[in-house]
Design an enzyme around this catalytic site. Structure first.
Site, PDB file in Angstrom:
ATOM      1  N   THR A 166       0.825  -1.218   0.000  1.00  0.00           N
ATOM      2  CA  THR A 166       0.000   0.000   0.000  1.00  0.00           C
ATOM      3  C   THR A 166       0.857   1.266   0.000  1.00  0.00           C
ATOM      4  O   THR A 166       0.472   2.277  -0.594  1.00  0.00           O
ATOM      5  CB  THR A 166      -0.972   0.024   1.191  1.00  0.00           C
ATOM      6  OG1 THR A 166      -0.234  -0.142   2.413  1.00  0.00           O
ATOM      7  CG2 THR A 166      -2.010  -1.084   1.076  1.00  0.00           C
TER       8      THR A 166
ATOM      9  N   VAL B  81       0.545 -10.055  -6.422  1.00  0.00           N
ATOM     10  CA  VAL B  81       0.789 -10.374  -7.833  1.00  0.00           C
ATOM     11  C   VAL B  81       1.487  -9.209  -8.534  1.00  0.00           C
ATOM     12  O   VAL B  81       1.555  -9.165  -9.759  1.00  0.00           O
ATOM     13  CB  VAL B  81      -0.544 -10.724  -8.547  1.00  0.00           C
ATOM     14  CG1 VAL B  81      -1.133 -12.002  -7.988  1.00  0.00           C
ATOM     15  CG2 VAL B  81      -1.569  -9.588  -8.436  1.00  0.00           C
TER      16      VAL B  81
ATOM     17  N   HIS C 154      -0.372 -16.600  -5.706  1.00  0.00           N
ATOM     18  CA  HIS C 154      -1.559 -16.233  -6.480  1.00  0.00           C
ATOM     19  C   HIS C 154      -1.232 -15.774  -7.895  1.00  0.00           C
ATOM     20  O   HIS C 154      -2.053 -15.152  -8.552  1.00  0.00           O
ATOM     21  CB  HIS C 154      -2.354 -15.155  -5.735  1.00  0.00           C
ATOM     22  CG  HIS C 154      -2.949 -15.670  -4.456  1.00  0.00           C
ATOM     23  ND1 HIS C 154      -3.317 -14.839  -3.411  1.00  0.00           N
ATOM     24  CD2 HIS C 154      -3.239 -16.929  -4.054  1.00  0.00           C
ATOM     25  CE1 HIS C 154      -3.808 -15.572  -2.425  1.00  0.00           C
ATOM     26  NE2 HIS C 154      -3.765 -16.839  -2.790  1.00  0.00           N
TER      27      HIS C 154
ATOM     28  N   CYS D  70      -3.917 -17.824 -22.030  1.00  0.00           N
ATOM     29  CA  CYS D  70      -5.071 -18.194 -22.851  1.00  0.00           C
ATOM     30  C   CYS D  70      -5.778 -19.386 -22.213  1.00  0.00           C
ATOM     31  O   CYS D  70      -5.146 -20.407 -21.896  1.00  0.00           O
ATOM     32  CB  CYS D  70      -4.631 -18.543 -24.266  1.00  0.00           C
ATOM     33  SG  CYS D  70      -6.000 -19.107 -25.321  1.00  0.00           S
TER      34      CYS D  70
ATOM     35  N   CYS E 254      -5.594 -22.414 -25.288  1.00  0.00           N
ATOM     36  CA  CYS E 254      -4.359 -23.102 -25.685  1.00  0.00           C
ATOM     37  C   CYS E 254      -3.264 -23.049 -24.633  1.00  0.00           C
ATOM     38  O   CYS E 254      -2.250 -23.737 -24.751  1.00  0.00           O
ATOM     39  CB  CYS E 254      -3.833 -22.526 -27.007  1.00  0.00           C
ATOM     40  SG  CYS E 254      -3.115 -20.853 -26.879  1.00  0.00           S
TER      41      CYS E 254
ATOM     42  N   ASN F 263       0.563  -6.573  11.205  1.00  0.00           N
ATOM     43  CA  ASN F 263      -0.667  -6.193  10.506  1.00  0.00           C
ATOM     44  C   ASN F 263      -1.427  -5.166  11.336  1.00  0.00           C
ATOM     45  O   ASN F 263      -1.458  -5.244  12.568  1.00  0.00           O
ATOM     46  CB  ASN F 263      -1.556  -7.414  10.262  1.00  0.00           C
ATOM     47  CG  ASN F 263      -2.554  -7.200   9.146  1.00  0.00           C
ATOM     48  OD1 ASN F 263      -2.188  -6.875   8.025  1.00  0.00           O
ATOM     49  ND2 ASN F 263      -3.831  -7.345   9.445  1.00  0.00           N
TER      50      ASN F 263
END
Length: 240
Positions: free
Chosen positions: A20, A96, A114, A122, A125, A209
């Protein structure tokens, strides 16, 4: 920080909260993506994405709007510097955004539970395409050269984690002497259960946290101060 003494092998499990300060919003916090617009959670649901072209296009539009030039912050850099100091350190991330690697963490020592926003896959394929190439096709829906649906290479709700990646993360957690959970609500399973696995195998658990988590009762220590100041201080205490 008595729990940082004589630690040989440390694992840091990171969630959205570590990014963040880089301008990447989290999901469930007061300014989180889903807090501000709960309907966006539907875009992260695999069945909805696969079935509805409008959902896919909106997802890509939201995704493209978040792809500014974000940079690692002090917390990412502190982890990279700790690894460079010679500490046996692994990073397991729910994120990510690739900011750990951008900060200098060795890519093979970062486990991305993740997936990654760097590419799109795709669904027909299996071919991977740089995400930037997919975004460049907007406002048309990005599709593969084969005509198949392109999906960012991230794990959505309703998808299983890659079992090889999860197995690696579990092995790392089980081998830890100290398991630091940083900036994660610890509400998403099975990722969050890595905390319990580490404790079951003798590791100390430290949770950094802002808000309480379901695993606080297992923790050796709880750190509520901002991640950008707390993690550099912790890394300094862990340095050889």
């Amino acid at each position: 920080m008595w729990w940082a003494r004589d630690v040989r092998r440390a694992t840091v499990f990171t969630g959205a909260g570590i990014s963040t300060d880089s301008g990447v919003p989290d999901y469930r916090g007061p300014q989180g993506i889903w807090t501000k617009d709960p309907s966006l959670a539907d875009l992260f649901t695999y069945d909805n994405f696969r079935a509805d072209a409008e959902v896919r296009l909106r997802f890509w539009q939201v995704f493209a709007g978040r792809q500014g030039e974000v940079e690692p912050n002090a917390a990412h850099r502190a982890l990279a510097e700790l690894e460079a100091s010679g500490k046996a350190l692994r990073v397991i991330t729910q994120n990510v955004d690739g900011l750990h690697q951008k900060a200098g963490s060795t890519p093979r020592k970062v486990v991305e539970l993740h997936g990654s926003l760097a590419t799109a896959t795709c669904l027909s394929c299996g071919e991977r395409t740089p995400a930037a190439e997919a975004i460049a096709r907007l406002p048309e829906e990005p599709v593969c050269a084969c005509g198949g649906v392109l999906k960012p290479s991230v794990v959505m709700f309703g998808e299983y984690l890659d079992q090889d990646v999860l197995s690696l993360a579990r092995n790392i957690a089980a081998a830890s002497e100290l398991f630091l959970a940083v900036g994660s609500s610890l509400q998403v399973e099975p990722a969050a259960s890595l905390c319990a696995l580490a404790v079951e195998n003798g590791a100390g658990l430290v949770i950094v946290n802002r808000d309480p988590t379901p695993y606080d009762d297992l923790a050796t220590a709880l750190v509520r101060e901002p991640i950008g100041t707390a993690l550099p201080r912790i890394c300094e205490a862990l340095a050889p």
